[in-house]
Write a protein that holds these residues in place. Structure first.
Motif, PDB file in Angstrom:
ATOM      1  N   ASN A 124      29.727  33.941  27.386  1.00 57.93           N
ATOM      2  CA  ASN A 124      30.711  35.006  27.954  1.00 57.93           C
ATOM      3  C   ASN A 124      30.391  36.361  27.781  1.00 57.93           C
ATOM      4  N   ALA A 150      36.408  39.310  33.664  1.00 55.05           N
ATOM      5  CA  ALA A 150      36.954  39.311  32.269  1.00 55.05           C
ATOM      6  C   ALA A 150      38.357  38.368  32.496  1.00 55.05           C
ATOM      7  N   LYS A 168      35.919  37.448  25.729  1.00 52.05           N
ATOM      8  CA  LYS A 168      36.407  38.128  26.818  1.00 52.05           C
ATOM      9  C   LYS A 168      36.789  39.624  26.546  1.00 52.05           C
TER      10      LYS A 168
END
Length: 299
Positions: A124, A150, A168
């Motif tokens: 991520n 995001a 995130k």
């Protein structure tokens, strides 16, 4: 055909994306696949990146515009560099790059294997940076647009999803920093704040009492789960406008000034839910969210 996304005068009014080249990571399923379909409908030539070429080809078969599928893991810098060379050779330099690949793990931190926790951050956050590094030369040549997908999880730290929340939030911060650095090259960086989206990743969310409680305490519109196709349409509109921020759905834009309050509100709900659990924690163990994602990573 493959000129700058900013050079809109070359395109018919209302069709700023037609003929552009876009790269979408995590394009085999969920939001990535829906975004590929939406962008292709807008006339975009697609490069779909993902870990399984067969899954990518299933998505590509439905796209009306030229496209290629590149098996590439965003945690592998060499593979991404090779993918970038192939995209430029076969489609032309990318005008749009969407860092969409992501995974989520749900479970208590102390019961999450360190390797699994690290994997979430690697995909991520580091994966997004790897994607930007591989394609930034092309975006500089086209004065293009980089979109970091995001999540509203970046607004507040969600218990039982510490790796996802941290990654995130980190991706959000990374994109903001990158935006300032590349502006002089006429490259725009956008951030998409995605809320509850009906993908495979969300399928097991009701098994988590803390996340269920957080959703239950949200206002009615905030509890709504939107289809991946609807979210993809919001993202496509933002990409066409080179938006610095895309909210999917639109309402979280009004929550930005309240972001400093979010961690305290989330923590308050979580504490009540954890106290109500007889064992002191909603469940034991941790696992990747989404049956397809779990199967993919165990194959």
């Amino acid at each position: 055909m493959h000129g700058s996304l900013g050079a809109r005068t070359r395109h018919a009014p209302g069709e700023p994306l037609r003929g552009r080249v876009a790269v979408v990571t995590g394009g085999a399923r969920g939001l990535g696949a829906a975004l590929a379909r939406s962008l292709s409908s807008a006339g975009v030539c697609l490069a779909l990146l993902g870990r399984r070429e067969e899954s990518l080809r299933q998505v590509a078969a439905s796209l009306p515009t030229p496209n290629i599928c590149v098996e590439s893991d965003v945690t592998d810098r060499a593979a991404l560099a090779s993918a970038a060379r192939r995209v430029e050779a076969e489609l032309g330099p990318a005008s749009v790059v969407v860092a969409n690949a992501g995974i989520a793990v749900c479970g208590p931190f102390d019961q999450t294997p360190a390797e699994l926790w690290q994997q979430v951050v690697d995909v991520n956050l580091t994966g997004a940076a790897n994607t930007a590094r591989a394609f930034l030369p092309q975006l500089m040549s086209t004065h293009g647009y980089f979109l970091q997908v995001a999540s509203t999880a970046a607004f507040g730290s969600v218990p039982m999803m510490s790796a996802y929340s941290a990654s995130k939030a980190g991706a959000d911060s990374f994109a903001l920093a990158l935006r300032s650095e590349v502006r002089r090259n006429r490259v725009q960086v956008g951030i998409a704040y995605v809320h509850w989206t009906g993908t495979d990743m969300l399928s097991g969310i009701d098994d988590d009492p803390v996340l269920t409680a957080l959703r239950r305490h949200q206002p009615g519109p905030a509890r709504r789960v939107h289809t991946s196709d609807q979210v993809a349409r919001w993202l496509t509109r933002g990409i066409a406008q080179r938006s610095p921020h895309i909210y999917a759905p639109p309402w979280p834009r009004w929550c930005q000034p309240l972001r400093p309050l979010s961690p305290a509100l989330v923590a308050s709900v979580a504490r009540r839910e954890l106290r109500a659990s007889p064992s002191g924690t909603p469940f034991s163990g941790a696992e990747v969210l989404g049956a397809s994602e779990r199967a993919d990573r165990h194959s």
